[in-house]
Enzyme design. Structure first.
Site, PDB file in Angstrom:
ATOM      1  N   HIS A 294      -1.188  -0.957 -10.174  1.00  0.00           N
ATOM      2  CA  HIS A 294      -1.892  -1.658  -9.091  1.00  0.00           C
ATOM      3  C   HIS A 294      -2.535  -2.957  -9.601  1.00  0.00           C
ATOM      4  O   HIS A 294      -3.731  -3.169  -9.457  1.00  0.00           O
ATOM      5  CB  HIS A 294      -2.962  -0.754  -8.464  1.00  0.00           C
ATOM      6  CG  HIS A 294      -3.321  -1.183  -7.065  1.00  0.00           C
ATOM      7  ND1 HIS A 294      -3.863  -0.318  -6.153  1.00  0.00           N
ATOM      8  CD2 HIS A 294      -3.220  -2.383  -6.428  1.00  0.00           C
ATOM      9  CE1 HIS A 294      -4.087  -0.953  -5.010  1.00  0.00           C
ATOM     10  NE2 HIS A 294      -3.700  -2.210  -5.157  1.00  0.00           N
TER      11      HIS A 294
ATOM     12  N   GLU B 223      -4.592   7.201  -7.383  1.00  0.00           N
ATOM     13  CA  GLU B 223      -4.863   6.162  -8.388  1.00  0.00           C
ATOM     14  C   GLU B 223      -6.176   6.486  -9.083  1.00  0.00           C
ATOM     15  O   GLU B 223      -7.183   6.695  -8.408  1.00  0.00           O
ATOM     16  CB  GLU B 223      -4.921   4.785  -7.727  1.00  0.00           C
ATOM     17  CG  GLU B 223      -3.581   4.339  -7.168  1.00  0.00           C
ATOM     18  CD  GLU B 223      -3.579   2.906  -6.653  1.00  0.00           C
ATOM     19  OE1 GLU B 223      -4.602   2.201  -6.824  1.00  0.00           O
ATOM     20  OE2 GLU B 223      -2.557   2.481  -6.092  1.00  0.00           O
TER      21      GLU B 223
ATOM     22  N   ARG C  97       0.851  -1.187   0.000  1.00  0.00           N
ATOM     23  CA  ARG C  97       0.000   0.000   0.000  1.00  0.00           C
ATOM     24  C   ARG C  97       0.887   1.237   0.000  1.00  0.00           C
ATOM     25  O   ARG C  97       1.936   1.269   0.648  1.00  0.00           O
ATOM     26  CB  ARG C  97      -0.919   0.033   1.238  1.00  0.00           C
ATOM     27  CG  ARG C  97      -2.038  -0.997   1.229  1.00  0.00           C
ATOM     28  CD  ARG C  97      -3.109  -0.643   0.206  1.00  0.00           C
ATOM     29  NE  ARG C  97      -4.254  -1.548   0.261  1.00  0.00           N
ATOM     30  CZ  ARG C  97      -4.378  -2.654  -0.437  1.00  0.00           C
ATOM     31  NH1 ARG C  97      -3.386  -3.028  -1.249  1.00  0.00           N
ATOM     32  NH2 ARG C  97      -5.449  -3.411  -0.343  1.00  0.00           N
TER      33      ARG C  97
END
Length: 323
Positions: free
Chosen positions: A281, A262, A234
Site C-alpha cells: 500500500h 493491512e 481499494r
C-alpha cells in the site's frame, strides 16, 4: 483572538513529508488530545489520516472554524453533515496523489504484460535457469487493449500515461460521458465488455456501496486467459477470496497494492503465488507527491484568505461520489 488561527492536526512524521520547509506561522498538534485543547479560536483546520470525526461536540469547541483543509484525498471518514450545516467549507489534496498512483498502475501494467512477477519469483526461489525462463506469451503496451474501471483522478492520470505509450484504452464508468471519453481518447464501454476484451484491467473506481466487490468470481471468469488485474485503488472493489481462487489456478495474473487485511499477514496465500506482484500500500508514497499534497493545502488556505475560489473544494453532494 489567536494570532495564528490555522491549526495543523498532522503527525510530526507526516508534517515533515508534506511541509519540508516547516510551518512556523501555524499552531501544530500531534494527537487527538492536542486537537481538542487547541480548537478554540481556530479558523482553519488542516487534517490528515487519523482525524477524528468532526461531530457537533468537537465543532462546538471551534465556533470560529470556517475551513477544513485535508492533506489526503477522501474526507468521508471524518466529515459530517454538521460541518456543512454550519457553513464550514472543506477542501482536499487528492489530486496530488494521482501522478504517483497512476505511475505505479502503469508500472504494474507493464510488469504483467512482460511476465515480470513470474520471472522474479522464480529467480528469487532459486529455480533452474531454463525452468525460470518459461512463462506465458509476453506483450508490449503499444496497441494493447487496456481496460480502466473508473475515470477518477488517478484513472485519468493512468490513461494519459498508457495512451502516451500507445495503449488502446477502454473505460467503464457510469459517470463518464461520450464527450468526456472522446476528450480522453478512450472508448466508453460496460464492465462486462471491458473485462472480456482487455489484456490488463486497471481499477481506479471509488469506494461506494455499489462498488463493493465490483470484481467477483463472475467478473474474473470473464477475463481472458493470461489477462492481468491491477489494483492500486481499494481492496473494497475486489472479492479477495474469489481473486485468490482464480489466481491460484494460474489462469490470470495480478499486481496489487491494497488488501482486505493491512498489514498483509506474513502467511497470506497471496505471498506465495508466482503470478502475483505485491506492494505494501505504497503507490502514492513519493517525495514529490507528498510535497504536492502540502502545496495544495497551503495554496487553498491562501485562496480562502484572499477571497478567491477554492480549486479543490468538497461539497456535501461530492461525498456521494467520493471513495
Amino acid at each position: 483572538m489567536i494570532d495564528h488561527p490555522v491549526l495543523v492536526s498532522v503527525s510530526p512524521a507526516l508534517r515533515r513529508q508534506f511541509f519540508p520547509a516547516g510551518l512556523p506561522a501555524f499552531r501544530l498538534v500531534d494527537d487527538h488530545t492536542g486537537l481538542v485543547a487547541a480548537l478554540p479560536g481556530t479558523e482553519i483546520l488542516v487534517t490528515s489520516w487519523g482525524q477524528p470525526r468532526l461531530t457537533a461536540e468537537l465543532l462546538d469547541l471551534a465556533p470560529e472554524l470556517r475551513l477544513v483543509a485535508h492533506t489526503g484525498a477522501t474526507v468521508k471518514f471524518f466529515v459530517t453533515d454538521e460541518l456543512f450545516d454550519r457553513g464550514i467549507r472543506v477542501t482536499q489534496a487528492g489530486q496530488a496523489m494521482a501522478p504517483a498512483v497512476g505511475e505505479v498502475a502503469l508500472a504494474f501494467t507493464l510488469a504483467l504484460l512482460h511476465q515480470l512477477p513470474r520471472f522474479d519469483h522464480a529467480m528469487h526461489a532459486g529455480t533452474d535457469w531454463a525452468e525460470a525462463s518459461v512463462a506465458p506469451a509476453r506483450h508490449e503496451i503499444a496497441g494493447c487493449p487496456i481496460g480502466v474501471v473508473g475515470a477518477s483522478r488517478t484513472g485519468r492520470a493512468f490513461i494519459a500515461m498508457a495512451r502516451a505509450l500507445g495503449a488502446v484504452v477502454s473505460v467503464a464508468d457510469p459517470l463518464l460521458t461520450e464527450a468526456d471519453a472522446a476528450a480522453l481518447g478512450v472508448r466508453r464501454t460496460d464492465l462486462d465488455t471491458l473485462l472480456r476484451e482487455s489484456r490488463v484491467v486497471v481499477l481506479h473506481a471509488p469506494v461506494l456501496p455499489e462498488t463493493r466487490h465490483l470484481i467477483g468470481a463472475r467478473e474474473l471468469a470473464l477475463m481472458p486467459d493470461r489477462a492481468g488485474l491491477v489494483n492500486t485503488a481499494r481492496s473494497w472493489l475486489v472479492d479477495e477470496k474469489a481473486l485468490l481462487a482464480e489466481l491460484a489456478t494460474g489462469r490470470i495474473d495480478a499486481a496489487i497494492d491494497v488488501y482486505d487485511a493491512e498489514p498483509l499477514p506474513a502467511d497470506h496465500p497471496l505471498r506465495g503465488l508466482r503470478n502475483v506482484l505485491l506492494t505494501p500500500h505504497q503507490a502514492a508514497g513519493t517525495l514529490a507527491g507528498w510535497r504536492r499534497q502540502g502545496d495544495i493545502v497551503l495554496a487553498e488556505i491562501d485562496r480562502y484568505r484572499s477571497g478567491r475560489p477554492l480549486e479543490h473544494e468538497v461539497t456535501r453532494a461530492d461525498l456521494d461520489h467520493m471513495g
